[in-house]
Scaffold this active site. Structure first.
Site, PDB file in Angstrom:
ATOM      1  N   MET A  28       1.052  -1.221  -0.052  1.00 46.19           N
ATOM      2  CA  MET A  28       0.142   0.067   0.088  1.00 46.19           C
ATOM      3  C   MET A  28       0.947   1.165   0.268  1.00 46.19           C
ATOM      4  O   MET A  28       0.454   2.459   0.226  1.00 46.19           O
ATOM      5  CB  MET A  28      -0.773  -0.031   1.168  1.00 46.19           C
ATOM      6  CG  MET A  28      -1.971  -0.994   1.267  1.00 46.19           C
ATOM      7  SD  MET A  28      -3.304  -0.867   2.199  1.00 46.19           S
ATOM      8  CE  MET A  28      -2.607  -0.609   3.631  1.00 46.19           C
ATOM      9  N   HIS A  35       9.455  -3.433   3.457  1.00 47.22           N
ATOM     10  CA  HIS A  35       9.151  -3.665   2.024  1.00 47.22           C
ATOM     11  C   HIS A  35      10.241  -4.028   1.055  1.00 47.22           C
ATOM     12  O   HIS A  35      10.246  -4.778  -0.019  1.00 47.22           O
ATOM     13  CB  HIS A  35       8.340  -2.457   1.078  1.00 47.22           C
ATOM     14  CG  HIS A  35       6.999  -2.230   2.063  1.00 47.22           C
ATOM     15  ND1 HIS A  35       7.079  -1.194   2.972  1.00 47.22           N
ATOM     16  CD2 HIS A  35       5.984  -2.645   2.328  1.00 47.22           C
ATOM     17  CE1 HIS A  35       5.769  -1.103   3.388  1.00 47.22           C
ATOM     18  NE2 HIS A  35       5.140  -2.139   2.705  1.00 47.22           N
ATOM     19  N   LYS A 153       5.088 -10.124   9.139  1.00 48.89           N
ATOM     20  CA  LYS A 153       4.572  -9.190  10.289  1.00 48.89           C
ATOM     21  C   LYS A 153       3.192  -9.274  10.339  1.00 48.89           C
ATOM     22  O   LYS A 153       2.369  -9.279  11.175  1.00 48.89           O
ATOM     23  CB  LYS A 153       5.038  -7.803  10.121  1.00 48.89           C
ATOM     24  CG  LYS A 153       4.950  -6.851  11.215  1.00 48.89           C
ATOM     25  CD  LYS A 153       4.830  -5.557  11.201  1.00 48.89           C
ATOM     26  CE  LYS A 153       3.598  -4.991  10.316  1.00 48.89           C
ATOM     27  NZ  LYS A 153       2.679  -4.270  10.691  1.00 48.89           N
TER      28      LYS A 153
HETATM   29  O1  PAF Z   1      -0.025  -5.917   3.452  1.00 49.02           O
HETATM   30  C1  PAF Z   1      -0.539  -4.873   2.670  1.00 49.02           C
HETATM   31  O2  PAF Z   1       0.374  -3.850   2.592  1.00 49.02           O
HETATM   32  C2  PAF Z   1      -1.999  -5.127   2.018  1.00 49.02           C
HETATM   33  O3  PAF Z   1      -2.647  -5.711   2.986  1.00 49.02           O
HETATM   34  C3  PAF Z   1      -1.981  -5.729   0.663  1.00 49.02           C
HETATM   35  C4  PAF Z   1      -1.312  -7.119   0.938  1.00 49.02           C
HETATM   36  C5  PAF Z   1      -0.986  -4.705  -0.066  1.00 49.02           C
HETATM   37  C6  PAF Z   1      -3.182  -5.746   0.261  1.00 49.02           C
HETATM   38  O4  PAF Z   1      -3.870  -4.289   0.104  1.00 49.02           O
END
Ligand code: PAF
Length: 285
Positions: A28, A35, A153
Site C-alpha cells: 500500500m 518492503h 509481520k
Molecule cells: O499488507 C498490505 O500492505 C496490504 O494488506 C496488501 C497485501 C497490499 C493488500 O492491500
C-alpha cells in the site's frame, strides 16, 4: 524501472516479457526497509519483479485511516528503483474497481475468506480480510505472477493469502519475508510514522512482551491464557489499549494444546491513536 497506472499499460509490458518468471510484491506504499527486503526476496525467486502500490479502500473500516494513510508515490519509486524493482503498478481506485461509482464499494464482488480470518485482527476489523483477499486476488489476476512475497509481520494476512491461493487454485508460490525491525525491536510498519518520538521509544514494549512469552514457552510453560493475560495487563499498565495477546498454532491459527510444539504469539494494541501488530513464531522439537 517502469511506472504504470493502468492495467492496459501493465499488460502490454508484461506480454512483451512473457518468457520471464514474474515475482510480485503487493503493497500500500509508504515503503520502508521491510518492503525493500520483500523486493529483494522476490528478485531471488524471479526474473522480473512487479510491486503494486494501492491503498485499498475495501480493507479499511469506516472509522479507520483510509483517508489519512500516507501516499508517497515518488519517494516509494525512488526506494524501489534503488532496490532493483522492474515495474511499479499504481492504479487509481477506479482502475482497480471498475464498477466503483466513487461512493459505494458494496457493488463489488468480494471474496469471503475462511473462518481463520474471523478472529484476532478479523474480530476488531470486520471485513478487513475480505477486502485484502479480494484486492490480492484481483492483483494476482492482473500481474499473473509465478511467485508472490508477503511479510510475516501481517501473520494472519499471510495465512489468509495462503488459503486464498490454495482454495481458489492460484498457481502462485507464496514466499514469506521475515519481519524487519528497528534497532529497538519495533517491527517496521508504515503506521509507525503516526507515532510521536516518545511513543516510538515506547513501542518496542510490544516485542518485549512477545519475547517474554517466547521464553516462557521455551521454559516449558503451557498456561497459554495466563501468559497472554499477564502480557495484556503489563501493556495496559504501560499505557497501551490492548486488542489481543494470543498464542496460536502456526499456519492454521487454531488454539494450541499441551502437545503443541509450534506456536505463533500474536499481539495487537493501540498506543495513542496508532494500532500496531506484531508476532513471534516459536518452535520446540
Ligand atoms: O499488507 C498490505 O500492505 C496490504 O494488506 C496488501 C497485501 C497490499 C493488500 O492491500
Amino acid at each position: 524501472m517502469q511506472l504504470f497506472h493502468t492495467l492496459r499499460e501493465l499488460r502490454a509490458f508484461l506480454d512483451s516479457r512473457a518468457h520471464q518468471r514474474v515475482g510480485f510484491v503487493p503493497t500500500m506504499g509508504n515503503l520502508h526497509a521491510g518492503h525493500c527486503q520483500l523486493v529483494t526476496l522476490a528478485k531471488n525467486h524471479a526474473d522480473l519483479v512487479v510491486v503494486s502500490i494501492f491503498v485499498n479502500p475495501l480493507q479499511f473500516g469506516a472509522n479507520e485511516d483510509f483517508g489519512s494513510y500516507p501516499r508517497t508515490l515518488q519517494a516509494d519509486c525512488e526506494k524501489l528503483e534503488a532496490v532493483g524493482a522492474d515495474v511499479v503498478f499504481a492504479p487509481a481506485v477506479e482502475e482497480m474497481y471498475p464498477d466503483f461509482d466513487g461512493h459505494d464499494l458494496h457493488q463489488q464482488m468480494v471474496i469471503q475468506p475462511p473462518p481463520l480470518a474471523d478472529d484476532l485482527c478479523g474480530a476488531s476489523r470486520p471485513g478487513h480480510f475480505a477486502g485484502v483477499a479480494t484486492v490480492v486476488a484481483k492483483l494476482f489476476n492482473m500481474v499473473k505472477p509465478q511467485v508472490a512475497v508477503f511479510g510475516k509481520k501481517d501473520y494472519q494476512q499471510l495465512m489468509v493469502i495462503r488459503a486464498l491461493v490454495r482454495q481458489l487454485n492460484f498457481d502462485i508460490q507464496i514466499v514469506a519475508g521475515e519481519t524487519v525491525r528497528e534497532p529497538s525491536g519495533l517491527a517496521m510498519s508504515s503506521r509507525n510514522g503516526y507515532l510521536s518520538a516518545v511513543e516510538k521509544n515506547q513501542a518496542a514494549q510490544l516485542q518485549q512482551q512477545l519475547l517474554r512469552i517466547k521464553q516462557a514457552l521455551l521454559d516449558g510453560r503451557r498456561d497459554y491464557a495466563g501468559l497472554c493475560e499477564q502480557a495484556g495487563v503489563e501493556l495496559k499498565q504501560q499505557g497501551w489499549q490492548v486488542d489481543y495477546v494470543d498464542i496460536r498454532r502456526q499456519q492454521a491459527l487454531t488454539l494450541p494444546d499441551a502437545q503443541t510444539t509450534d506456536w505463533v504469539i500474536l499481539v495487537a494494541a493501540k498506543l495513542g491513536k496508532t494500532r500496531l501488530i506484531d508476532n513471534c513464531e516459536v518452535s520446540v522439537s
